[in-house]
Design a protein around this motif. Sequence first.
Motif, PDB file in Angstrom:
ATOM      1  N   HIS A 176       3.751  16.994  -1.664  1.00  0.00           N
ATOM      2  CA  HIS A 176       5.080  15.964  -1.139  1.00  0.00           C
ATOM      3  C   HIS A 176       5.385  14.919  -2.552  1.00  0.00           C
ATOM      4  CE1 HIS A 176       4.458  17.203   2.976  1.00  0.00           C
ATOM      5  NE2 HIS A 176       3.139  17.426   2.409  1.00  0.00           N
ATOM      6  N   GLN A 177       6.092  14.637  -2.695  1.00  0.00           N
ATOM      7  CA  GLN A 177       6.270  13.641  -4.034  1.00  0.00           C
ATOM      8  C   GLN A 177       7.440  12.555  -3.538  1.00  0.00           C
ATOM      9  OE1 GLN A 177       6.974  15.767  -7.739  1.00  0.00           O
ATOM     10  NE2 GLN A 177       6.968  13.807  -8.811  1.00  0.00           N
ATOM     11  N   TRP A 178       7.393  11.335  -4.137  1.00  0.00           N
ATOM     12  CA  TRP A 178       8.524  10.307  -3.867  1.00  0.00           C
ATOM     13  C   TRP A 178       8.395   9.346  -4.690  1.00  0.00           C
ATOM     14  CZ3 TRP A 178       4.088  11.088  -0.333  1.00  0.00           C
ATOM     15  CH2 TRP A 178       3.155  10.206  -0.345  1.00  0.00           C
ATOM     16  N   TYR A 179       9.343   8.497  -4.709  1.00  0.00           N
ATOM     17  CA  TYR A 179       9.482   7.255  -5.480  1.00  0.00           C
ATOM     18  C   TYR A 179       9.444   6.239  -4.609  1.00  0.00           C
ATOM     19  CZ  TYR A 179      10.434  10.532  -9.296  1.00  0.00           C
ATOM     20  OH  TYR A 179      10.467  11.480 -10.312  1.00  0.00           O
ATOM     21  N   ALA A 180       8.983   4.900  -4.945  1.00  0.00           N
ATOM     22  CA  ALA A 180       9.204   3.844  -4.108  1.00  0.00           C
ATOM     23  C   ALA A 180       9.174   2.635  -5.164  1.00  0.00           C
ATOM     24  CB  ALA A 180       7.826   3.545  -3.166  1.00  0.00           C
ATOM     25  N   VAL A 181       9.644   1.566  -4.711  1.00  0.00           N
ATOM     26  CA  VAL A 181       9.788   0.095  -5.203  1.00  0.00           C
ATOM     27  C   VAL A 181       9.298  -0.957  -4.264  1.00  0.00           C
ATOM     28  CG1 VAL A 181      11.619   0.712  -6.871  1.00  0.00           C
ATOM     29  CG2 VAL A 181      12.141  -0.181  -4.607  1.00  0.00           C
ATOM     30  N   GLY A 182       8.833  -1.954  -4.863  1.00  0.00           N
ATOM     31  CA  GLY A 182       8.310  -3.104  -4.270  1.00  0.00           C
ATOM     32  C   GLY A 182       8.312  -4.405  -4.603  1.00  0.00           C
ATOM     33  N   ALA A 183       8.017  -5.458  -3.982  1.00  0.00           N
ATOM     34  CA  ALA A 183       8.003  -7.005  -4.443  1.00  0.00           C
ATOM     35  C   ALA A 183       6.860  -7.536  -3.671  1.00  0.00           C
ATOM     36  CB  ALA A 183       9.113  -7.617  -4.707  1.00  0.00           C
ATOM     37  N   GLU A 184       6.498  -8.456  -4.345  1.00  0.00           N
ATOM     38  CA  GLU A 184       5.483  -9.566  -3.532  1.00  0.00           C
ATOM     39  C   GLU A 184       5.481 -10.986  -4.105  1.00  0.00           C
ATOM     40  OE1 GLU A 184       1.370  -7.997  -4.697  1.00  0.00           O
ATOM     41  OE2 GLU A 184       1.855  -6.179  -3.784  1.00  0.00           O
ATOM     42  N   PHE A 185       5.578 -11.834  -3.203  1.00  0.00           N
ATOM     43  CA  PHE A 185       5.689 -13.483  -3.552  1.00  0.00           C
ATOM     44  C   PHE A 185       4.819 -14.207  -2.603  1.00  0.00           C
ATOM     45  CE2 PHE A 185       7.399 -17.529  -3.015  1.00  0.00           C
ATOM     46  CZ  PHE A 185       7.408 -17.985  -4.311  1.00  0.00           C
ATOM     47  N   THR A 186       4.004 -15.261  -3.323  1.00  0.00           N
ATOM     48  CA  THR A 186       3.220 -16.037  -2.666  1.00  0.00           C
ATOM     49  C   THR A 186       3.468 -17.541  -3.185  1.00  0.00           C
ATOM     50  OG1 THR A 186       1.415 -14.534  -2.477  1.00  0.00           O
ATOM     51  CG2 THR A 186       0.798 -16.957  -2.384  1.00  0.00           C
ATOM     52  N   SER A 187       3.735 -18.423  -2.049  1.00  0.00           N
ATOM     53  CA  SER A 187       4.348 -19.851  -2.291  1.00  0.00           C
ATOM     54  C   SER A 187       3.099 -20.680  -2.952  1.00  0.00           C
ATOM     55  CB  SER A 187       4.987 -20.341  -1.156  1.00  0.00           C
ATOM     56  OG  SER A 187       3.812 -20.652  -0.224  1.00  0.00           O
ATOM     57  N   LYS A 188       3.468 -21.646  -3.246  1.00  0.00           N
ATOM     58  CA  LYS A 188       2.545 -22.613  -3.953  1.00  0.00           C
ATOM     59  C   LYS A 188       1.725 -23.219  -2.930  1.00  0.00           C
ATOM     60  CE  LYS A 188       5.662 -26.710  -3.900  1.00  0.00           C
ATOM     61  NZ  LYS A 188       6.283 -27.767  -4.637  1.00  0.00           N
ATOM     62  N   PRO A 189       0.339 -23.416  -3.114  1.00  0.00           N
ATOM     63  CA  PRO A 189      -0.690 -23.726  -2.026  1.00  0.00           C
ATOM     64  C   PRO A 189      -0.386 -25.464  -1.931  1.00  0.00           C
ATOM     65  CG  PRO A 189      -1.858 -23.440  -4.149  1.00  0.00           C
ATOM     66  CD  PRO A 189      -0.259 -22.844  -4.384  1.00  0.00           C
ATOM     67  N   GLN A 190       0.202 -25.962  -2.730  1.00  0.00           N
ATOM     68  CA  GLN A 190       0.310 -27.528  -2.229  1.00  0.00           C
ATOM     69  C   GLN A 190       0.979 -28.005  -1.167  1.00  0.00           C
ATOM     70  OE1 GLN A 190       0.886 -25.959  -5.259  1.00  0.00           O
ATOM     71  NE2 GLN A 190       0.555 -26.956  -7.022  1.00  0.00           N
ATOM     72  N   SER A 191       1.832 -27.156  -0.726  1.00  0.00           N
ATOM     73  CA  SER A 191       2.785 -27.470   0.461  1.00  0.00           C
ATOM     74  C   SER A 191       2.090 -27.237   1.801  1.00  0.00           C
ATOM     75  CB  SER A 191       4.044 -26.724   0.307  1.00  0.00           C
ATOM     76  OG  SER A 191       4.679 -26.469  -0.900  1.00  0.00           O
ATOM     77  N   VAL A 192       2.573 -28.346   2.760  1.00  0.00           N
ATOM     78  CA  VAL A 192       1.830 -28.034   4.352  1.00  0.00           C
ATOM     79  C   VAL A 192       2.412 -26.766   4.718  1.00  0.00           C
ATOM     80  CG1 VAL A 192       1.152 -30.443   4.384  1.00  0.00           C
ATOM     81  CG2 VAL A 192       3.616 -29.644   4.956  1.00  0.00           C
ATOM     82  N   PHE A 193       3.481 -26.384   4.177  1.00  0.00           N
ATOM     83  CA  PHE A 193       4.297 -25.177   4.590  1.00  0.00           C
ATOM     84  C   PHE A 193       4.206 -24.125   3.726  1.00  0.00           C
ATOM     85  CE2 PHE A 193       8.037 -22.296   4.774  1.00  0.00           C
ATOM     86  CZ  PHE A 193       7.866 -21.679   6.098  1.00  0.00           C
ATOM     87  N   THR A 194       3.582 -23.146   3.909  1.00  0.00           N
ATOM     88  CA  THR A 194       3.193 -22.221   2.783  1.00  0.00           C
ATOM     89  C   THR A 194       3.784 -20.826   3.352  1.00  0.00           C
ATOM     90  OG1 THR A 194       0.857 -21.467   3.687  1.00  0.00           O
ATOM     91  CG2 THR A 194       1.152 -23.132   2.016  1.00  0.00           C
ATOM     92  N   TYR A 195       4.051 -19.719   2.589  1.00  0.00           N
ATOM     93  CA  TYR A 195       4.644 -18.566   3.008  1.00  0.00           C
ATOM     94  C   TYR A 195       4.255 -17.429   1.916  1.00  0.00           C
ATOM     95  CZ  TYR A 195       8.417 -19.841   0.132  1.00  0.00           C
ATOM     96  OH  TYR A 195       9.250 -20.551  -0.890  1.00  0.00           O
ATOM     97  N   ALA A 196       4.309 -16.155   2.323  1.00  0.00           N
ATOM     98  CA  ALA A 196       4.172 -15.118   1.298  1.00  0.00           C
ATOM     99  C   ALA A 196       4.795 -13.807   2.251  1.00  0.00           C
ATOM    100  CB  ALA A 196       2.710 -14.797   1.201  1.00  0.00           C
ATOM    101  N   PHE A 197       5.184 -12.730   1.057  1.00  0.00           N
ATOM    102  CA  PHE A 197       5.844 -11.630   1.615  1.00  0.00           C
ATOM    103  C   PHE A 197       5.430 -10.589   0.892  1.00  0.00           C
ATOM    104  CE2 PHE A 197       9.246 -12.829  -1.326  1.00  0.00           C
ATOM    105  CZ  PHE A 197       9.649 -11.445  -1.817  1.00  0.00           C
ATOM    106  N   THR A 198       5.437  -9.078   1.215  1.00  0.00           N
ATOM    107  CA  THR A 198       5.508  -8.024   0.485  1.00  0.00           C
ATOM    108  C   THR A 198       6.744  -7.224   0.817  1.00  0.00           C
ATOM    109  OG1 THR A 198       3.872  -6.994   1.739  1.00  0.00           O
ATOM    110  CG2 THR A 198       2.972  -8.435  -0.003  1.00  0.00           C
ATOM    111  N   SER A 199       7.304  -6.277   0.321  1.00  0.00           N
ATOM    112  CA  SER A 199       7.984  -5.382   0.602  1.00  0.00           C
ATOM    113  C   SER A 199       7.678  -3.888  -0.150  1.00  0.00           C
ATOM    114  CB  SER A 199       9.448  -5.686   0.335  1.00  0.00           C
ATOM    115  OG  SER A 199       9.853  -5.950  -0.909  1.00  0.00           O
TER     116      SER A 199
END
Length: 725
Positions: free
Chosen positions: A578-601
Amino acid sequence: MWKSSLLVLILFGTTHFLQAQKINSSYQLHIQKASSEIIIDGVLDEQAWKDAEVATDFFMITPMDTSFARVKTDVRMTYDEETLYLIVVNHHAVEGPYMVESLRRDFSFGKNDNFLLFMDPFDDQTNGFSFGANAAGAQWDGIMYNGGSVDLSWDNKWRSKVTNYEDKWIFEAAIPFKSIRYKKGITEWGINFSRLDLKTTEKSGWAPVPRQFPSASLAYTGSLIWDEAPPQTGANISVIPYALGGFRTDVAGSGETEYRREVGLDAKIGLTSSLNLDLTVNPDFSQVEVDRQVTNLDRFELFFPERRQFFLENGDLFASFGYETIRPFFSRRIGLNAPIQFGARLSGKINKNWRVGAMNMQTGEVKEDALPAQNFTVVSVQRQVGARSNITGMFINKQSLNYNPDPDSENPIYSQFNRNAGIEYNLASSNNLWTGKAMFMKSFGPETIDNGFVHAANLKYSSGNLTWNWEHQYVSKNYTAEVGYVPRNGFYKINPEVSYLFFPKSDKILNHGPKAGIRYFFNIDGEKTDNTTFLAYNVKWRSQSTFQAWVATDFVKLQRPFDPTNYSGDTLARGTEHQWYAVGAEFTSKPQSVFTYAFTSRFGGYYADGKRYNVTADIGYRFQPYVSIAMSANYNDIHLPEPWNRTNFWLVGPRVDVTMTNTLFFTAFVQYNEQIENINLNTRFQWRFKPASDLFLVYTDNYLPAPFYTKNRSLVLKFTYWWNI
């Protein structure tokens, strides 16, 4: 191959770094006995503090490491016959409130304004202790190993207080000498202080540390100079009894309720100021937080870290031997399927160059599973060589008692015994630019089929810009580590990686740069079975937000049948490619905010010419410092040919942390795992009524999602008390 790898690393370490001097030896803080009584109240008003020397003029570590810190920090230390004292004035550089997550102990370093102490009381630049607090008063304590790693699962008895003012916050602490281990008679300890101020996004240290290394790096400590040798602690015996009551109801099964009424005992005996004996009788770990569930699409067993307190102090002597997927000893193999009856562990420093760890644990018989009583013995002896390197020898034995499997059975349920013995060389240069290890381990069993071996080695270079690492591994087909974590056998692995960072003159971006790596697996016959090649690009902003984009190609030749959904029961055939290709991204917001978020794809191919799409997201909001609300979600959408067709999974985990004070905590944690068709609810109340003494109330439910009904539930009330004799 293994002999040459070990020889190269040993020669490299001993010839280059045997005579290395301490890098920051000119940074000295003199400590003298307290001239007055000290009250832990976060107020700098005692005469002893006025007489103490001040460590100030911190150096910036990030965003740049070429100037003094913008944020001013002043540190004083003193002591009496029983206690080491610390007071820190953390001045503000920018107006506004401090930033913290909560009052929970052992907070996340990067998400809190905090001050940390790193001390090396053995002056070996390898082992030590860390204590600290965030700006709201939450405590941090951990045991240090490998020259800069901190295990926050370690917990001990000490007191602290944080007081906030308009222009500063003051942290004051009292650390009993009995709570730490240190070398007898020496008058110089390695020490450093770290400050993180999120309003300015500045991390600083008293003794300068290059920005590519953590502020915890013991290679860059200054010196704490004592006016006389630290006092001997005398009899150092702690007894920690517990009592619990509770029940567990198997709602979906028999419907019966099992009631629990148990008592047990732990004891800590300080044989010397640096050598400790731990004893346990009928231990219970019901208060330990549940494991975070994950969606499992892997072909091999997943790893979950050890959380039980008994196994953690000086845990590096046992658990750090080997590599991430080659652990000859993994303490979670002990006592999770059978009750631990008693155990003993000896660990610590014998002298300047020698450390020892010895553990013996006895588990009981489980008749319903035909599991015999078993005894586990682990012995680890470590000798320091060169400036910061060491050689470790390890022996592991698992013995089934009063158990004689059928000699004619090809696959007995349990082996009569399994043993492992080996040696490992750990390289750490005096300036930490070069690190690496080389290991060899052999297994022994009642049959020759169990007599396999494993070898692995790596060499890593980390400068301010360039990092590269070479790693190779070999695990024979017959290697067996029944008390270890070795998820696959019969392979060679080659894994080089390289990365480079640019540091632009920018008000927004701290650094950015590429990272590339190749990972090959070959079977014993030299046939390629796995290959992953990836290229990534990383960006880090001065606000501490991070972003990564990557592209990868994968190849797999299955060595055994595999269900690519780990759900349906239908499998791909052994030997299929089995062989395949893939792409992805990751982001983490700044920790100073009281509202924080992160995602990966992740988007791309999958087994059998299929497709897999994966998105994860984490969001959090805090009403600092008392309430933190978080939600994590993981979604997988898998498209495969028949018989699988389309399969999708959700893994959702909301969590609420309420920290009423820094001694009173409540956590509610829900995990909905669609792949294993389970909803888990875990609530945990903890009251630390005295240092290291707790009252826990833990309630757990497991549900079937559809049709919704309870599988089982349990409730435990546990009381522990730390008593110094």
